[in-house]
Structures are given as C-alpha cells and as structure tokens.
Design a protein around this motif. Sequence first.
Motif, PDB file in Angstrom:
ATOM      1  N   PHE A 196      12.981  63.771  75.248  1.00 35.84           N
ATOM      2  CA  PHE A 196      12.982  64.154  73.836  1.00 35.84           C
ATOM      3  C   PHE A 196      13.333  62.943  72.989  1.00 35.84           C
ATOM      4  O   PHE A 196      14.112  62.085  73.408  1.00 35.84           O
ATOM      5  N   VAL A 197      12.739  62.904  71.814  1.00 35.99           N
ATOM      6  CA  VAL A 197      13.020  61.823  70.880  1.00 35.99           C
ATOM      7  C   VAL A 197      13.468  62.413  69.548  1.00 35.99           C
ATOM      8  O   VAL A 197      13.071  63.518  69.177  1.00 35.99           O
ATOM      9  N   ASN A 198      14.281  61.658  68.851  1.00 40.13           N
ATOM     10  CA  ASN A 198      14.774  62.057  67.540  1.00 40.13           C
ATOM     11  C   ASN A 198      14.633  60.860  66.622  1.00 40.13           C
ATOM     12  O   ASN A 198      15.494  59.988  66.601  1.00 40.13           O
ATOM     13  N   ILE A 199      13.518  60.806  65.898  1.00 38.64           N
ATOM     14  CA  ILE A 199      13.269  59.684  65.001  1.00 38.64           C
ATOM     15  C   ILE A 199      12.746  60.186  63.665  1.00 38.64           C
ATOM     16  O   ILE A 199      11.956  61.133  63.615  1.00 38.64           O
ATOM     17  N   ASP A 200      13.201  59.573  62.621  1.00 42.78           N
ATOM     18  CA  ASP A 200      12.764  59.906  61.268  1.00 42.78           C
ATOM     19  C   ASP A 200      12.769  61.420  61.076  1.00 42.78           C
ATOM     20  O   ASP A 200      13.796  62.046  61.157  1.00 42.78           O
ATOM     21  N   ASP A 201      11.582  62.003  60.836  1.00 52.82           N
ATOM     22  CA  ASP A 201      11.496  63.436  60.580  1.00 52.82           C
ATOM     23  C   ASP A 201      10.933  64.211  61.772  1.00 52.82           C
ATOM     24  O   ASP A 201      10.382  65.290  61.614  1.00 52.82           O
ATOM     25  N   TYR A 202      11.092  63.671  62.980  1.00 50.62           N
ATOM     26  CA  TYR A 202      10.582  64.346  64.175  1.00 50.62           C
ATOM     27  C   TYR A 202      11.675  64.475  65.231  1.00 50.62           C
ATOM     28  O   TYR A 202      12.367  63.512  65.557  1.00 50.62           O
ATOM     29  N   PHE A 203      11.792  65.692  65.762  1.00 48.83           N
ATOM     30  CA  PHE A 203      12.603  65.926  66.951  1.00 48.83           C
ATOM     31  C   PHE A 203      11.760  66.757  67.899  1.00 48.83           C
ATOM     32  O   PHE A 203      11.238  67.814  67.528  1.00 48.83           O
ATOM     33  N   GLY A 204      11.609  66.277  69.119  1.00 44.99           N
ATOM     34  CA  GLY A 204      10.837  67.026  70.102  1.00 44.99           C
ATOM     35  C   GLY A 204      10.473  66.161  71.287  1.00 44.99           C
ATOM     36  O   GLY A 204      10.944  65.022  71.412  1.00 44.99           O
ATOM     37  N   PRO A 205       9.605  66.702  72.160  1.00 42.02           N
ATOM     38  CA  PRO A 205       9.185  65.930  73.325  1.00 42.02           C
ATOM     39  C   PRO A 205       8.434  64.674  72.899  1.00 42.02           C
ATOM     40  O   PRO A 205       7.731  64.673  71.883  1.00 42.02           O
ATOM     41  N   ASP A 206       8.602  63.622  73.666  1.00 41.40           N
ATOM     42  CA  ASP A 206       7.881  62.380  73.400  1.00 41.40           C
ATOM     43  C   ASP A 206       6.395  62.701  73.294  1.00 41.40           C
ATOM     44  O   ASP A 206       5.821  63.318  74.191  1.00 41.40           O
ATOM     45  N   ARG A 207       5.792  62.305  72.189  1.00 34.94           N
ATOM     46  CA  ARG A 207       4.386  62.639  71.937  1.00 34.94           C
ATOM     47  C   ARG A 207       3.421  61.739  72.684  1.00 34.94           C
ATOM     48  O   ARG A 207       2.238  62.023  72.767  1.00 34.94           O
ATOM     49  N   ARG A 208       3.913  60.639  73.224  1.00 38.08           N
ATOM     50  CA  ARG A 208       3.039  59.727  73.960  1.00 38.08           C
ATOM     51  C   ARG A 208       2.784  60.291  75.349  1.00 38.08           C
ATOM     52  O   ARG A 208       3.708  60.570  76.094  1.00 38.08           O
ATOM     53  N   ARG A 209       1.524  60.442  75.690  1.00 38.88           N
ATOM     54  CA  ARG A 209       1.143  60.992  76.986  1.00 38.88           C
ATOM     55  C   ARG A 209       0.730  59.913  77.967  1.00 38.88           C
ATOM     56  O   ARG A 209       1.001  59.986  79.132  1.00 38.88           O
ATOM     57  N   ARG A 210      -0.008  58.934  77.470  1.00 37.95           N
ATOM     58  CA  ARG A 210      -0.551  57.906  78.364  1.00 37.95           C
ATOM     59  C   ARG A 210       0.381  56.714  78.434  1.00 37.95           C
ATOM     60  O   ARG A 210       0.947  56.296  77.442  1.00 37.95           O
ATOM     61  N   GLN A 211       0.495  56.164  79.615  1.00 38.17           N
ATOM     62  CA  GLN A 211       1.215  54.912  79.793  1.00 38.17           C
ATOM     63  C   GLN A 211       0.158  53.825  79.907  1.00 38.17           C
ATOM     64  O   GLN A 211      -0.551  53.735  80.892  1.00 38.17           O
ATOM     65  N   ARG A 249       4.891  68.917  65.379  1.00 41.83           N
ATOM     66  CA  ARG A 249       6.025  69.810  65.106  1.00 41.83           C
ATOM     67  C   ARG A 249       6.946  69.936  66.316  1.00 41.83           C
ATOM     68  O   ARG A 249       8.022  70.494  66.207  1.00 41.83           O
ATOM     69  N   GLY A 250       6.486  69.457  67.494  1.00 43.26           N
ATOM     70  CA  GLY A 250       7.360  69.464  68.652  1.00 43.26           C
ATOM     71  C   GLY A 250       6.958  70.390  69.784  1.00 43.26           C
ATOM     72  O   GLY A 250       7.789  70.723  70.629  1.00 43.26           O
ATOM     73  N   VAL A 251       5.685  70.787  69.824  1.00 42.77           N
ATOM     74  CA  VAL A 251       5.239  71.623  70.943  1.00 42.77           C
ATOM     75  C   VAL A 251       5.286  70.803  72.228  1.00 42.77           C
ATOM     76  O   VAL A 251       5.102  69.585  72.216  1.00 42.77           O
ATOM     77  N   THR A 252       5.578  71.459  73.330  1.00 39.97           N
ATOM     78  CA  THR A 252       5.663  70.764  74.606  1.00 39.97           C
ATOM     79  C   THR A 252       4.304  70.696  75.277  1.00 39.97           C
ATOM     80  O   THR A 252       3.906  69.649  75.786  1.00 39.97           O
ATOM     81  N   GLU A 253       3.574  71.796  75.278  1.00 44.65           N
ATOM     82  CA  GLU A 253       2.236  71.862  75.864  1.00 44.65           C
ATOM     83  C   GLU A 253       1.352  72.723  74.978  1.00 44.65           C
ATOM     84  O   GLU A 253       1.834  73.590  74.255  1.00 44.65           O
ATOM     85  N   PHE A 254       0.056  72.489  75.078  1.00 48.74           N
ATOM     86  CA  PHE A 254      -0.941  73.201  74.275  1.00 48.74           C
ATOM     87  C   PHE A 254      -1.967  73.780  75.233  1.00 48.74           C
ATOM     88  O   PHE A 254      -2.428  73.087  76.137  1.00 48.74           O
ATOM     89  N   LEU A 255      -2.317  75.051  75.053  1.00 50.83           N
ATOM     90  CA  LEU A 255      -3.291  75.709  75.923  1.00 50.83           C
ATOM     91  C   LEU A 255      -4.281  76.477  75.070  1.00 50.83           C
ATOM     92  O   LEU A 255      -3.898  77.361  74.301  1.00 50.83           O
ATOM     93  N   ALA A 256      -5.563  76.118  75.204  1.00 46.59           N
ATOM     94  CA  ALA A 256      -6.607  76.759  74.415  1.00 46.59           C
ATOM     95  C   ALA A 256      -7.044  78.069  75.057  1.00 46.59           C
ATOM     96  O   ALA A 256      -7.131  78.186  76.277  1.00 46.59           O
ATOM     97  N   LYS A 257      -7.300  79.054  74.204  1.00 48.57           N
ATOM     98  CA  LYS A 257      -7.851  80.330  74.655  1.00 48.57           C
ATOM     99  C   LYS A 257      -9.372  80.222  74.618  1.00 48.57           C
ATOM    100  O   LYS A 257      -9.899  79.577  73.725  1.00 48.57           O
ATOM    101  N   PRO A 258     -10.093  80.835  75.500  1.00 49.63           N
ATOM    102  CA  PRO A 258      -9.578  81.597  76.630  1.00 49.63           C
ATOM    103  C   PRO A 258      -9.043  80.657  77.697  1.00 49.63           C
ATOM    104  O   PRO A 258      -9.534  79.555  77.878  1.00 49.63           O
ATOM    105  N   PHE A 259      -8.024  81.099  78.381  1.00 53.17           N
ATOM    106  CA  PHE A 259      -7.416  80.290  79.431  1.00 53.17           C
ATOM    107  C   PHE A 259      -7.462  81.070  80.738  1.00 53.17           C
ATOM    108  O   PHE A 259      -7.751  82.260  80.755  1.00 53.17           O
ATOM    109  N   ASN A 260      -7.175  80.364  81.823  1.00 53.47           N
ATOM    110  CA  ASN A 260      -7.155  81.030  83.121  1.00 53.47           C
ATOM    111  C   ASN A 260      -5.795  80.816  83.782  1.00 53.47           C
ATOM    112  O   ASN A 260      -4.933  80.109  83.253  1.00 53.47           O
TER     113      ASN A 260
END
Length: 163
Positions: free
Chosen positions: A136-151, A107-118
């Motif tokens: 940010f990328v805008n393709i098909d039905d997605y707009f948001g931060p590039d979902r690829r994390r690893r190079q 859906r386009g979240v930038t970062e995810f943090l699980a509770k409990p967190f510190n």
Amino acid sequence: MPEKIDFSKVSFLIVDQNKLSTQLIRDILAMLEVTRIRSVTSVERARNVLRGEPMDIIITEYHMEPETGIDLIEWVRTGIDSPDRMVPIIMLTANSEEEYVMRARDRGVTEFLAKPFNVEGLYRRLVSVIARPRAFVNIDDYFGPDRRRRQVEYGGPDRRRAD
C-alpha cells in the motif's frame, strides 16, 4: 489453479444490487468452500456491516444507486470511520472500458473483474489479493494498493541515489 488456499477461513462481503450476480458470486465462493459470506444491496448497508464486523475481502459492483462502488472504495480507503483501510476490494462491472478501470484504480481498488466473468477469472483475482498482496502507498491524495503492475527494467541513470 496451482495455488491452494483455505477459503474456509476467509470472510467476504458482496455489495451488489443485482440478485443474480450476487447469487453467482455466492455459488462460486461456495464451490471454493467459503463459509463466511455476507451480501448487501447498498453502499450504506456495506458501511454498516464493515463498522460492526471485519471482512477479509470486499467484492463490489461498480454501478449501484444511490451510491456507487467507487463511493464505497473511497470510504474504505479514506473515510475517517473506515475500520480497515487496507482490506482488499475486487470491483465487478460490465463496463471494462479504460476510463472505468482507471477510475477504480485511482480510488484504490485492489483488483478489477469485468462481467461476464467465470470461475477462473474470480479465482485468479482472489488468489492475487490473498497470496500476492500488493504494497500500500500513501502519497498526495491517494491511499491504496500500489498502482504499478509491471516491473520494467530501467537502464538509465539512477537519479534517486544520494551521493
């Protein structure tokens, strides 16, 4: 914590119905010398704040009623009246199972943090969205931060090259 960021210049919107969670986030941000913090308890109130006041970072809980953090992300990224489609959004939730992470990511979240967190966990996410923002990328039905994390190094033929 090697990165030095002046958080006093960064504005935050916290969206969470849990008062204790909101207070914990506020306390951590205060430790980082954040001076501009707004907090609301619903997605509708978050929309109203964002329409009238630009925010640099949104921190939202996943599970809320009647609308969820996912609904907020969808509105920010794709809503016709969204004032800033590219604002960084950090998702908090006690549910860190893959399906929740993937749904938020898609859906386009930038970062995810699980509770409990510190403090360190939140700090790392903040540094990530401020000091190392993703394209940010805008393709098909997605707009948001590039979902690829690893190079990943690729050794096969270059099929994208035009001859």
